[in-house]
Design an enzyme around this catalytic site. Structure first.
Site, PDB file in Angstrom:
ATOM      1  N   ASP A 126       0.820  -1.205   0.000  1.00 51.38           N
ATOM      2  CA  ASP A 126       0.000   0.000   0.000  1.00 51.38           C
ATOM      3  C   ASP A 126       0.861   1.264   0.000  1.00 51.38           C
ATOM      4  O   ASP A 126       0.489   2.258  -0.592  1.00 51.38           O
ATOM      5  CB  ASP A 126      -0.934   0.010   1.216  1.00 51.38           C
ATOM      6  CG  ASP A 126      -2.146   0.895   0.983  1.00 51.38           C
ATOM      7  OD1 ASP A 126      -2.808   0.708  -0.060  1.00 51.38           O
ATOM      8  OD2 ASP A 126      -2.425   1.778   1.814  1.00 51.38           O
ATOM      9  N   THR A 143     -12.764   8.159 -11.907  1.00 46.88           N
ATOM     10  CA  THR A 143     -11.679   7.619 -11.083  1.00 46.88           C
ATOM     11  C   THR A 143     -12.059   6.296 -10.417  1.00 46.88           C
ATOM     12  O   THR A 143     -11.208   5.615  -9.859  1.00 46.88           O
ATOM     13  CB  THR A 143     -11.209   8.661 -10.049  1.00 46.88           C
ATOM     14  OG1 THR A 143      -9.953   8.227  -9.496  1.00 46.88           O
ATOM     15  CG2 THR A 143     -12.228   8.851  -8.927  1.00 46.88           C
TER      16      THR A 143
END
Ligand SMILES: *[C@@H]1O[C@H](CO)[C@@H](O)[C@H](O)[C@H]1NC(C)=O
Ligand SMILES: *[C@@H]1O[C@H](CO)[C@@H](O)[C@H](O)[C@H]1NC(C)=O
Ligand SMILES: *[C@@H]1O[C@H](CO)[C@@H](O)[C@H](O)[C@H]1NC(C)=O
Ligand SMILES: *[C@@H]1O[C@H](CO)[C@@H](O)[C@H](O)[C@H]1NC(C)=O
Ligand SMILES: *[C@@H]1O[C@H](CO)[C@@H](O)[C@H](O)[C@H]1NC(C)=O
Ligand SMILES: *[C@@H]1O[C@H](CO)[C@@H](O)[C@H](O)[C@H]1NC(C)=O
Length: 511
Positions: free
Chosen positions: A375, A501
């Site tokens: 991440d 998005t």
């Protein structure tokens, strides 16, 4: 097609669709890659349907499946976020059954009530865009999937209904909206500033709603908020041409800082500048000019190469004269943004830089035990944790957070790389990533976030499946291997859809 001469022959071979029917070096090669693409598309569809079945069985009509306990959560106001987010993916996969289940659900959502605070940003990118995309696809190239056309009309009336519930958020002294709002009391969380991505990632959805309804209030509100980002004040809010700060003062639209990143929180502001130009090159030429400035400044000031692996490229962040040598999975949409801008504007330098970013993000996946990237990660030679020294020397980065939350950005940029260059290697990277996610995150009912991408089996599984698993991971993986279609990303100026998005394709306004 705008590709470098070196890649031309490869790209012609690897393109999906008609070109494969006429392979220049023998029938078998074309047939083999076509059938392997078909097999891969079918495998992604199998994974989507596995997660869809689990959601319908254990979680519908709640927001998300808890894929370990077979329970559910309502983190997105309880309107059925996973169903709405899955719609455009079910459509591009031709999953008629799921499409009609979702249409039934959406027609019954009551957007006027929720027990929780509403995020304007999340609600716009997941719910509003999910419905508008369904409308554009089902009124257009996917109309054959619909059983009851009235339910398609409901997508637009529900979109309007949702926007009418949310629009008071823009009622501020500057027009820069509050993000966290109470739709019952018309209150807000009292923030004095709004984030760059939060303010700059509304304009596509709210403009599309106006264009479809003929009611321009939604476009006006979102474009007024965006206007402060296009003309940043004071000068300290724009440390490099086109690259702006992270927080905007809600009382006057001024930038409250000059911290620059493409990371989460800022990311999709840059993403939407070029996508608005794809949406309508006439109305949004200024947005394109701002994206070009930002892209050029990014190449000049933010590109960064780790000392231990100077062949790799990631984007650093800038803060008051210092570069922060760290990045995120979220940031890995950047390669796709450069590739889209490069192909649309005919700028090979942007395409080349986009491919470098894609390569850097592939490395974050390739070097871990699971084949999934972390991440967040860093490459500051002075901050390498001692336990990760050997890894840093080999991989060029160290892991700051080993979480994998079912995020799409790396696969998303591989998809753009494949569509823009036609090179098979990028499709193979999607396949590797997809297989790794399927092997690591899959549960009996769906897919779970995992705690450590560099541990066997991903460490431990978190009992949550974000709705964007359906909208993004499954869609970009599938589209890589699917045949050409009107909603696929095209080279040059040929796009008839543009992805928000959350990976919901919206029809561009000039077609
Ligand atoms: C929203 O406002 C209503 C009415 O004032 C209140 O009852 C409710 O608790 C608020 N919701 C949240 C999440 O604060
Ligand atoms: C926002 O602008 C107002 C009005 O100029 C000012 O009083 C306030 O301090 C600013 N807030 C921030 C966070 O910059
Ligand atoms: C990493 O890349 C190498 C070379 O391209 C490839 O052989 C290998 O399968 C990749 N590993 C993973 C986990 O993707
Ligand atoms: C995904 O995982 C399932 C269950 O383990 C398996 O049956 C399927 O073949 C996997 N798909 C791919 C592409 O690896
Ligand atoms: C990832 O796991 C491998 C194999 O266990 C190990 O050698 C490496 O140091 C680990 N990397 C990090 C960043 O922890
Ligand atoms: C757009 O598509 C047409 C027809 O498929 C093709 O001839 C043309 O080269 C494409 N344009 C670009 C800029 O890719």
């Amino acid at each position: 097609m705008r590709v470098s001469p070196l890649s031309l022959s490869l790209s012609a071979l690897a393109l999906v669709g008609p070109i494969l029917a006429v392979p220049h070096n023998g029938q078998t090669e074309g047939v083999r890659s076509q059938s392997s693409n078909q097999g891969r598309a079918a495998a992604v569809k199998e994974a989507f349907q596995h997660a869809w079945t689990g959601y319908m069985k254990y979680a519908f009509p709640h927001d998300e499946l808890h894929p370990v306990s077979n329970g559910y959560g309502d983190s997105r106001n309880g309107w059925g976020a996973s169903a709405v987010d899955a719609l455009s993916t079910a459509i591009v996969m031709g999953d008629k059954h799921a499409v009609n289940q979702i249409l039934e659900h959406i027609s019954k959502i009551n957007y006027h009530y929720t027990p929780d605070e509403v995020s304007l940003f999340e609600t716009t990118i997941r719910y509003l865009a999910g419905m508008l995309s369904g409308y554009d696809l089902l009124k257009g190239p996917a109309s054959g999937l619909v059983s009851n056309p009235k339910l398609v009309d409901a997508l637009l009336s529900q979109s309007k209904s949702l926007a009418d519930v949310l629009k008071f958020a823009f009622d501020t002294p500057s027009g820069v909206p509050y993000n966290n709002i109470n739709i019952t009391s018309h209150g807000n969380d009292g923030s004095t500033t709004s984030g760059l991505a939060v303010t700059g990632t509304l304009v596509m959805e709210w403009t599309r709603l106006s264009d479809l309804t003929g009611d321009d209030q939604y476009a006006k509100m979102s474009q007024l908020a965006e206007s402060y980002l296009l003309d940043p004040q004071p000068a300290s809010g724009e440390p490099f041409p086109g690259l702006v700060g992270s927080n905007i003062n809600i009382s006057n639209g001024q930038f409250a800082d000059g911290s620059v990143t493409w990371n989460g929180g800022d990311d999709s502001f840059y993403e939407y500048l070029i996508k608005m130009y794809v949406y309508d090159p006439k109305r949004f030429a200024t947005y394109k000019d701002r994206w070009v400035l930002a892209a050029e400044s990014t190449i000049k000031h933010l590109q960064s190469h780790p000392k231990s692996r100077p062949d790799l490229t990631w984007l650093a962040s800038y803060n008051d004269g210092d570069l922060d040598l760290s990045s995120q999975h979220l940031t890995c949409f950047d390669g796709g943004s450069f590739l889209l801008g490069g192909t649309v504007l005919g700028r090979q330098d942007f395409i080349d830089f986009g491919l470098k970013l894609v390569n850097g993000c592939e490395e974050t996946y390739n070097q871990t035990l699971t084949g999934i990237g972390p991440d967040s990660f860093g490459w500051d030679p002075n901050s390498v944790p001692s336990s990760q020294k050997a890894f840093y020397e080999r991989a060029g980065y160290y892991i700051s957070s080993g979480l994998y939350d079912l995020r799409p950005e790396v696969i998303e940029s591989f998809y753009y790389a494949y569509r823009v260059t036609g090179k098979q290697i990028y499709a193979d990277w999607v396949w590797n990533a997809f297989k790794a996610i399927n092997a690591t995150c899959r549960t009996d009912s769906g897919f779970a976030a995992v705690s450590n991408v560099n541990a066997t089996g991903g460490g431990s599984k978190y009992d949550n499946q974000e709705s964007f698993l359906y909208a993004e991971v499954m869609k970009y993986s599938y589209l890589t291997f699917a045949e050409d279609a009107p909603w696929q990303v095209k080279t040059g100026g040929n796009n008839t859809f543009v992805f928000n998005t959350e990976a919901h394709p919206l029809r561009v306004s000039h077609t």
